[in-house]
Motif scaffolding. Structure first.
Motif, PDB file in Angstrom:
ATOM      1  N   THR A 273       0.851  -1.193   0.000  1.00 27.40           N
ATOM      2  CA  THR A 273       0.000   0.000   0.000  1.00 27.40           C
ATOM      3  C   THR A 273       0.882   1.236   0.000  1.00 27.40           C
ATOM      4  O   THR A 273       1.970   1.266   0.582  1.00 27.40           O
ATOM      5  CB  THR A 273      -0.917   0.030   1.232  1.00 27.40           C
ATOM      6  N   ARG A 274       0.413   2.282  -0.665  1.00 30.28           N
ATOM      7  CA  ARG A 274       1.146   3.550  -0.709  1.00 30.28           C
ATOM      8  C   ARG A 274       0.719   4.422   0.462  1.00 30.28           C
ATOM      9  O   ARG A 274      -0.411   4.340   0.942  1.00 30.28           O
ATOM     10  CB  ARG A 274       0.880   4.261  -2.028  1.00 30.28           C
ATOM     11  N   THR A 275       1.608   5.291   0.879  1.00 31.10           N
ATOM     12  CA  THR A 275       1.265   6.180   1.996  1.00 31.10           C
ATOM     13  C   THR A 275       0.262   7.223   1.548  1.00 31.10           C
ATOM     14  O   THR A 275      -0.680   7.535   2.259  1.00 31.10           O
ATOM     15  CB  THR A 275       2.530   6.864   2.544  1.00 31.10           C
ATOM     16  N   ASP A 276       0.472   7.807   0.348  1.00 32.53           N
ATOM     17  CA  ASP A 276      -0.472   8.799  -0.178  1.00 32.53           C
ATOM     18  C   ASP A 276      -1.178   8.172  -1.373  1.00 32.53           C
ATOM     19  O   ASP A 276      -0.640   8.138  -2.483  1.00 32.53           O
ATOM     20  CB  ASP A 276       0.262  10.067  -0.585  1.00 32.53           C
ATOM     21  N   CYS A 277      -2.352   7.676  -1.165  1.00 32.13           N
ATOM     22  CA  CYS A 277      -3.047   6.932  -2.212  1.00 32.13           C
ATOM     23  C   CYS A 277      -3.803   7.822  -3.184  1.00 32.13           C
ATOM     24  O   CYS A 277      -4.347   7.344  -4.175  1.00 32.13           O
ATOM     25  CB  CYS A 277      -3.991   5.909  -1.590  1.00 32.13           C
ATOM     26  N   PHE A 278      -3.830   9.135  -2.964  1.00 28.40           N
ATOM     27  CA  PHE A 278      -4.599  10.018  -3.833  1.00 28.40           C
ATOM     28  C   PHE A 278      -3.741  10.728  -4.876  1.00 28.40           C
ATOM     29  O   PHE A 278      -4.250  11.478  -5.689  1.00 28.40           O
ATOM     30  CB  PHE A 278      -5.363  11.059  -2.998  1.00 28.40           C
ATOM     31  N   THR A 279      -2.439  10.524  -4.860  1.00 25.14           N
ATOM     32  CA  THR A 279      -1.582  11.126  -5.877  1.00 25.14           C
ATOM     33  C   THR A 279      -1.439  10.173  -7.050  1.00 25.14           C
ATOM     34  O   THR A 279      -1.471   8.948  -6.896  1.00 25.14           O
ATOM     35  CB  THR A 279      -0.187  11.442  -5.312  1.00 25.14           C
TER      36      THR A 279
END
Length: 108
Positions: free
Chosen positions: A72-78
């Motif tokens: 999982t990515r830390t910032d999923c909205f970028t």
């Protein structure tokens, strides 16, 4: 009618049944429960268990491991750089064109 075939084996025992032996009667008896390992107070704790100090290795193993989640990515909205540089193939553009029909004419 067809003839019955001979059986290759018989279910009947060749030995005649005799009386039950003394050994078989002894084996059929349930085992006796010995209560020597049971205490009068099951909640009492030994003094040596109360005074025990854990070794360094046991303390190290008692701590939970820390796992890193790579999926999982830390910032999923970028949007990723690869997605920004991607170009659509001609087939993908062809598939993206919507199909119009009479049923959906009132939407447009």
């Amino acid at each position: 009618m067809a003839k019955l075939k001979k059986k290759h084996f018989s279910y009947k025992s060749k030995k005649k049944m005799r009386g039950i032996s003394a050994r078989l009667l002894k084996l059929a008896q349930p085992k006796k429960v010995v209560d020597t390992h049971l205490k009068e107070n099951p909640f009492s704790v030994k003094r040596s268990a109360l005074e025990y100090t854990a070794s360094d290795r046991i303390c190290q193993m008692a701590k939970p491991k820390k796992y890193e989640d790579f999926h999982t990515r830390t910032d999923c909205f970028t949007v990723t750089k690869g997605a920004l540089q991607a170009t659509a193939t001609p087939r993908l553009i062809q598939l993206a064109i919507p199909k119009y029909s009479d049923r959906f004419a009132f939407y447009f």
